[in-house]
Design a protein around this motif. Structure first.
Motif, PDB file in Angstrom:
ATOM      1  N   VAL A  77       3.467   5.119  18.689  1.00 19.80           N
ATOM      2  CA  VAL A  77       3.648   4.555  17.761  1.00 19.80           C
ATOM      3  C   VAL A  77       2.148   3.894  17.126  1.00 19.80           C
ATOM      4  O   VAL A  77       1.080   3.337  17.326  1.00 19.80           O
ATOM      5  CB  VAL A  77       4.734   3.137  18.036  1.00 19.80           C
ATOM      6  N   LEU A  78       1.710   4.185  15.753  1.00 23.21           N
ATOM      7  CA  LEU A  78       0.337   4.182  15.854  1.00 23.21           C
ATOM      8  C   LEU A  78       0.891   2.440  14.755  1.00 23.21           C
ATOM      9  O   LEU A  78       1.004   3.063  13.887  1.00 23.21           O
ATOM     10  CB  LEU A  78      -0.270   5.232  14.510  1.00 23.21           C
ATOM     11  N   VAL A  79       0.250   1.330  14.834  1.00 23.54           N
ATOM     12  CA  VAL A  79       0.567   0.366  14.271  1.00 23.54           C
ATOM     13  C   VAL A  79      -1.504   0.014  13.475  1.00 23.54           C
ATOM     14  O   VAL A  79      -1.588   0.066  13.975  1.00 23.54           O
ATOM     15  CB  VAL A  79       0.855  -0.730  14.703  1.00 23.54           C
ATOM     16  N   ASP A  80      -1.405   0.122  11.999  1.00 23.01           N
ATOM     17  CA  ASP A  80      -2.426   0.350  10.700  1.00 23.01           C
ATOM     18  C   ASP A  80      -1.952  -0.957  10.178  1.00 23.01           C
ATOM     19  O   ASP A  80      -0.915  -0.201   9.543  1.00 23.01           O
ATOM     20  CB  ASP A  80      -2.413   1.254  10.556  1.00 23.01           C
ATOM     21  N   CYS A  81      -2.023  -1.922   9.840  1.00 21.06           N
ATOM     22  CA  CYS A  81      -2.937  -2.868  11.279  1.00 21.06           C
ATOM     23  C   CYS A  81      -2.668  -3.833  11.848  1.00 21.06           C
ATOM     24  O   CYS A  81      -2.423  -4.419  11.120  1.00 21.06           O
ATOM     25  CB  CYS A  81      -4.528  -2.722  10.979  1.00 21.06           C
ATOM     26  N   ILE A  82      -3.589  -4.461  12.815  1.00 25.12           N
ATOM     27  CA  ILE A  82      -3.061  -6.147  13.028  1.00 25.12           C
ATOM     28  C   ILE A  82      -4.218  -7.005  12.235  1.00 25.12           C
ATOM     29  O   ILE A  82      -3.609  -7.786  11.482  1.00 25.12           O
ATOM     30  CB  ILE A  82      -3.769  -5.970  13.964  1.00 25.12           C
ATOM     31  N   THR A  83      -4.751  -7.097  10.961  1.00 22.53           N
ATOM     32  CA  THR A  83      -5.511  -7.770  10.411  1.00 22.53           C
ATOM     33  C   THR A  83      -4.846  -7.783   8.786  1.00 22.53           C
ATOM     34  O   THR A  83      -4.835  -8.982   8.606  1.00 22.53           O
ATOM     35  CB  THR A  83      -6.854  -6.843   9.853  1.00 22.53           C
ATOM     36  N   LEU A  84      -4.324  -6.794   8.588  1.00 23.31           N
ATOM     37  CA  LEU A  84      -2.875  -6.917   7.605  1.00 23.31           C
ATOM     38  C   LEU A  84      -2.380  -8.113   8.429  1.00 23.31           C
ATOM     39  O   LEU A  84      -1.283  -8.508   7.045  1.00 23.31           O
ATOM     40  CB  LEU A  84      -2.727  -5.662   6.710  1.00 23.31           C
ATOM     41  N   TRP A  85      -1.417  -7.044   9.115  1.00 23.64           N
ATOM     42  CA  TRP A  85       0.026  -7.969   9.383  1.00 23.64           C
ATOM     43  C   TRP A  85      -0.850  -8.849  10.088  1.00 23.64           C
ATOM     44  O   TRP A  85       0.225 -10.660   9.639  1.00 23.64           O
ATOM     45  CB  TRP A  85       0.217  -7.074  10.757  1.00 23.64           C
ATOM     46  N   ALA A  86      -1.776 -10.404  10.290  1.00 22.41           N
ATOM     47  CA  ALA A  86      -1.923 -11.040  10.290  1.00 22.41           C
ATOM     48  C   ALA A  86      -2.497 -12.229   9.189  1.00 22.41           C
ATOM     49  O   ALA A  86      -1.624 -12.982   8.740  1.00 22.41           O
ATOM     50  CB  ALA A  86      -3.412 -11.159  11.527  1.00 22.41           C
ATOM     51  N   THR A  87      -3.101 -11.361   8.506  1.00 19.36           N
ATOM     52  CA  THR A  87      -3.410 -11.457   6.587  1.00 19.36           C
ATOM     53  C   THR A  87      -1.572 -11.951   6.118  1.00 19.36           C
ATOM     54  O   THR A  87      -1.498 -12.757   5.944  1.00 19.36           O
ATOM     55  CB  THR A  87      -3.534 -10.745   5.919  1.00 19.36           C
ATOM     56  N   PHE A 118       1.667   2.562  22.389  1.00 25.38           N
ATOM     57  CA  PHE A 118       1.168   1.956  21.142  1.00 25.38           C
ATOM     58  C   PHE A 118      -0.469   2.073  20.990  1.00 25.38           C
ATOM     59  O   PHE A 118      -1.129   1.690  21.388  1.00 25.38           O
ATOM     60  CB  PHE A 118       1.709   0.168  21.499  1.00 25.38           C
ATOM     61  N   ILE A 119      -1.149   2.570  19.673  1.00 25.07           N
ATOM     62  CA  ILE A 119      -1.808   2.248  19.216  1.00 25.07           C
ATOM     63  C   ILE A 119      -2.674   1.163  18.167  1.00 25.07           C
ATOM     64  O   ILE A 119      -1.640   1.491  17.034  1.00 25.07           O
ATOM     65  CB  ILE A 119      -2.610   3.717  18.634  1.00 25.07           C
ATOM     66  N   PHE A 120      -2.772   0.375  18.724  1.00 22.90           N
ATOM     67  CA  PHE A 120      -3.201  -0.761  17.024  1.00 22.90           C
ATOM     68  C   PHE A 120      -4.095  -0.158  16.610  1.00 22.90           C
ATOM     69  O   PHE A 120      -5.754  -0.097  17.503  1.00 22.90           O
ATOM     70  CB  PHE A 120      -3.010  -1.876  18.247  1.00 22.90           C
ATOM     71  N   VAL A 121      -4.291  -0.726  15.308  1.00 22.26           N
ATOM     72  CA  VAL A 121      -6.014  -0.764  14.579  1.00 22.26           C
ATOM     73  C   VAL A 121      -6.376  -2.057  14.046  1.00 22.26           C
ATOM     74  O   VAL A 121      -5.231  -2.687  14.032  1.00 22.26           O
ATOM     75  CB  VAL A 121      -6.024   0.512  13.858  1.00 22.26           C
ATOM     76  N   THR A 122      -7.131  -2.280  14.762  1.00 26.36           N
ATOM     77  CA  THR A 122      -7.278  -4.037  13.738  1.00 26.36           C
ATOM     78  C   THR A 122      -9.040  -4.131  13.620  1.00 26.36           C
ATOM     79  O   THR A 122      -9.846  -2.810  13.997  1.00 26.36           O
ATOM     80  CB  THR A 122      -7.908  -5.040  14.953  1.00 26.36           C
TER      81      THR A 122
END
Length: 170
Positions: A77-87, A118-122
């Motif tokens: 699973v590629l989660v793109d991205c933590i920054t937008l998720w946190a936003t 999990f591959i998280f992008v941030t």
């Protein structure tokens, strides 16, 4: 048991392209879990460019807050991205960074209980100067704390610099 790879770096450092190549290296049919909300036309075009880069081998899921509601067991699973998720949490919780961070951590912990890779992008927002905007300074704090939280739990951390992956952990 889950495996976590965090890929971080500045804007346009090659994070997403590298993350996609890693996901495809690990699975012929990875999941792309997109966390973005469309704010304006420029951002819509950016999302379209990302989507066009991915082929039919991807399972695409768009989820802006509750990532753990999807069954991802046994998948890459590629989660793109933590920054937008946190936003999304930041603004949904009216810029209360303590509440947003608590909610993000809880959702992250629930998500990674699944037996998946999990591959998280941030983004590394705090590597530049201090913003004049109070809202941006608050968000940079939230982002930095969430990045630290994920990195501490990650099996592997990669920093992208000018398109080059640098191993930080694992």
């Amino acid at each position: 048991m889950s495996y976590i790879h965090l890929i971080t770096g500045g804007e346009r450092s090659g994070k997403s392209t590298y993350a996609e190549s890693e996901a495809l290296r690990l699975s012929p049919h990875p999941v792309y879990l997109a966390t973005a909300r469309i704010w304006d036309e420029e951002f819509r075009q950016r999302i379209l460019r990302h989507q066009e880069r991915r082929g039919p081998e991807w399972t695409n899921i768009e989820e802006d807050v509750h990532l753990s509601q999807h069954d991802l067991s046994g998948r890459v699973v590629l989660v793109d991205c933590i920054t937008l998720w946190a936003t999304n949490y930041f603004f949904d919780m009216e810029q209360d960074i303590d509440s947003a961070l608590t909610a993000l951590k809880q959702e992250f912990n629930t998500l990674v209980k699944q037996d998946a890779t999990f591959i998280f992008v941030t983004n590394e927002l705090g590597m530049g100067g201090v913003s004049e905007s109070h809202t941006q300074r608050l968000f940079t704090q939230l982002q930095g704390w969430m990045n630290q939280y994920v990195a501490a739990r990650a099996d592997r951390v990669t920093l992208m610099v000018s398109g080059l992956p640098l191993s930080v952990k694992g």
